[in-house]
Design an enzyme around this catalytic site. Structure first.
Site, PDB file in Angstrom:
ATOM      1  N   ARG A   1       0.788  -1.322  -0.086  1.00  0.00           N
ATOM      2  CA  ARG A   1      -0.010   0.006  -0.084  1.00  0.00           C
ATOM      3  C   ARG A   1       0.652   1.182  -0.049  1.00  0.00           C
ATOM      4  O   ARG A   1       0.515   2.463  -0.293  1.00  0.00           O
ATOM      5  CB  ARG A   1      -1.004   0.089   1.154  1.00  0.00           C
ATOM      6  CG  ARG A   1      -2.206  -1.013   0.767  1.00  0.00           C
ATOM      7  CD  ARG A   1      -2.966  -1.295   2.105  1.00  0.00           C
ATOM      8  NE  ARG A   1      -3.747  -2.568   1.852  1.00  0.00           N
ATOM      9  CZ  ARG A   1      -3.488  -3.611   2.496  1.00  0.00           C
ATOM     10  NH1 ARG A   1      -2.424  -3.797   3.185  1.00  0.00           N
ATOM     11  NH2 ARG A   1      -4.357  -4.562   1.998  1.00  0.00           N
TER      12      ARG A   1
ATOM     13  N   GLU B   1       4.015 -10.192  14.412  1.00  0.00           N
ATOM     14  CA  GLU B   1       3.488 -10.730  15.413  1.00  0.00           C
ATOM     15  C   GLU B   1       3.407 -11.986  15.467  1.00  0.00           C
ATOM     16  O   GLU B   1       3.263 -12.870  16.332  1.00  0.00           O
ATOM     17  CB  GLU B   1       1.917 -10.228  15.657  1.00  0.00           C
ATOM     18  CG  GLU B   1       1.756  -8.656  15.635  1.00  0.00           C
ATOM     19  CD  GLU B   1       1.934  -7.931  14.358  1.00  0.00           C
ATOM     20  OE1 GLU B   1       1.636  -6.510  14.338  1.00  0.00           O
ATOM     21  OE2 GLU B   1       2.040  -8.536  13.152  1.00  0.00           O
TER      22      GLU B   1
END
Length: 130
Positions: free
Chosen positions: A18, A55
């Site tokens: 993005r 994560e």
């Protein structure tokens, strides 16, 4: 084409994917060059890479050798800052090449994940805090 008045910025680095949407139009409008930071094996030619923690595991980011030069001033742009791992990897990659990251910019920040803290004293511009 206008010259970039912003800190004499010469580069805008966009993080895949993005950052590629937001980065080029901004770079064009301020007269800066655009540098893509991509996932492994997507850039042709010689690259340098930086592995970073997510994560749920690890990932790697790559940049063309010679995309930034010693003492270039760079703004890093991405869509989101959560834990800050991706932005920190982008910063390390650019600084290893001898350039200076003067600021980071993201569309969205998830402040509860404290990613901003990992950037140290580096400025972070965000449009929306989630």
């Amino acid at each position: 084409m206008k010259t970039c008045p912003y800190y004499t910025l010469v580069m805008l680095a966009g993080v895949e994917a993005r950052g590629f949407i937001f980065g080029p139009p901004i770079a064009l409008s301020i007269g800066a060059k655009f540098v893509p930071l991509r996932k492994p094996k997507k850039l042709p030619g010689e690259v340098i890479s930086e592995e970073y923690s997510l994560e749920y595991g690890t990932d790697t980011m790559e940049m063309h050798v010679g995309a930034v030069q010693y003492n270039d001033r760079v703004l890093v742009i991405d869509d989101l800052i959560a834990t800050g791992g991706t932005l920190c990897a982008a910063i390390k990659l650019i600084e290893r090449a001898g350039a200076e990251v003067i600021e980071c910019a993201c569309v969205i920040e998830l402040p509860e994940l404290k990613g901003r803290e990992r950037l140290g004293d580096r400025p972070l511009f965000v449009l929306v805090k989630g």
